[in-house]
Design a protein around this motif. Sequence first.
Motif, PDB file in Angstrom:
ATOM      1  N   LEU A   1      23.225  13.074  41.235  1.00 33.16           N
ATOM      2  CA  LEU A   1      21.838  13.106  41.648  1.00 33.16           C
ATOM      3  C   LEU A   1      20.891  12.450  40.642  1.00 33.16           C
ATOM      4  N   ARG A   2      21.436  11.991  39.535  1.00 39.71           N
ATOM      5  CA  ARG A   2      20.619  11.314  38.527  1.00 39.71           C
ATOM      6  C   ARG A   2      21.090   9.874  38.364  1.00 39.71           C
ATOM      7  N   ARG A   3      20.198   9.071  37.826  1.00 42.02           N
ATOM      8  CA  ARG A   3      20.613   7.725  37.443  1.00 42.02           C
ATOM      9  C   ARG A   3      21.528   7.841  36.233  1.00 42.02           C
ATOM     10  N   PRO A   4      22.453   6.878  36.057  1.00 44.76           N
ATOM     11  CA  PRO A   4      23.321   6.924  34.864  1.00 44.76           C
ATOM     12  C   PRO A   4      22.506   6.786  33.591  1.00 44.76           C
ATOM     13  N   ASP A   5      22.970   7.455  32.524  1.00 44.78           N
ATOM     14  CA  ASP A   5      22.338   7.306  31.223  1.00 44.78           C
ATOM     15  C   ASP A   5      22.620   5.935  30.634  1.00 44.78           C
ATOM     16  N   ALA A   6      23.807   5.431  30.918  1.00 45.84           N
ATOM     17  CA  ALA A   6      24.195   4.121  30.394  1.00 45.84           C
ATOM     18  C   ALA A   6      23.568   3.024  31.243  1.00 45.84           C
ATOM     19  N   VAL A   7      23.052   2.006  30.581  1.00 49.05           N
ATOM     20  CA  VAL A   7      22.479   0.864  31.287  1.00 49.05           C
ATOM     21  C   VAL A   7      23.030  -0.414  30.661  1.00 49.05           C
ATOM     22  N   PRO A   8      23.133  -1.478  31.465  1.00 53.19           N
ATOM     23  CA  PRO A   8      23.608  -2.745  30.910  1.00 53.19           C
ATOM     24  C   PRO A   8      22.699  -3.212  29.773  1.00 53.19           C
ATOM     25  N   THR A   9      23.277  -3.899  28.811  1.00 55.67           N
ATOM     26  CA  THR A   9      22.528  -4.368  27.652  1.00 55.67           C
ATOM     27  C   THR A   9      21.304  -5.173  28.046  1.00 55.67           C
ATOM     28  N   LEU A  10      21.429  -6.006  29.051  1.00 54.86           N
ATOM     29  CA  LEU A  10      20.302  -6.847  29.480  1.00 54.86           C
ATOM     30  C   LEU A  10      19.117  -6.044  29.995  1.00 54.86           C
ATOM     31  N   GLU A  11      19.344  -4.818  30.435  1.00 53.35           N
ATOM     32  CA  GLU A  11      18.265  -3.997  30.989  1.00 53.35           C
ATOM     33  C   GLU A  11      17.601  -3.109  29.932  1.00 53.35           C
ATOM     34  N   ARG A  12      18.077  -3.133  28.702  1.00 48.19           N
ATOM     35  CA  ARG A  12      17.495  -2.276  27.653  1.00 48.19           C
ATOM     36  C   ARG A  12      16.250  -2.868  27.087  1.00 48.19           C
TER      37      ARG A  12
END
Length: 186
Positions: free
Chosen positions: A175-186
């Motif tokens: 129910l949540r977005r992942p904590d991990a995000v692709p490097t390009l999106e940081r």
Amino acid sequence: MSAVLAIDTSTSRTSVGLLTNNKLIWSAHEDGATAHGEALPRLVHKALEINNEISQVIVGMGPGPYTGLRAGISFAQAFAWARNIEVSGFCSLDAIACTAPEYIAATDARRKEIYWAKYIDGKRVDGPHVNVPAEVSGAVFVGEGAHKYGLCAEATYPDVSVFHLLARVELPMYLRRPDAVPTLER
């Protein structure tokens, strides 16, 4: 006599049960938010000592923490695949036992939030959702600090005795977005 193996790892508790003819014949659990992977083989081994003729596996699909859900789901899928038997999932909140005619079942979602769903006559009518407890009135908090929000005093952790009543769920409930995000999106 064949049995259904029930597994749930959607909370900090790892629960395993055996059902025959829609009746719970055995259940056990171990607590530990990071111990699902270690607890499952032990608990399933104990279940198989009771009845080794498993015809189906049912597994809690959440909502719950990603790692805990993946441990339970992947174990259930591997077990079923190895035995060439059916595996199906259910909403873990649906397995919380409560006899009140109308209630909100909830589990700890961490981050000061709860996973919750509303039930009338034992059937889910809203949810699951994730919110802070103040946004949910009448919630039953199940887990550490049980009944903190109080409505259904007899509520329990996801309860393997009601697993046979549950609706099927095909995908994990994150129910949540992942904590991990692709490097390009940081």
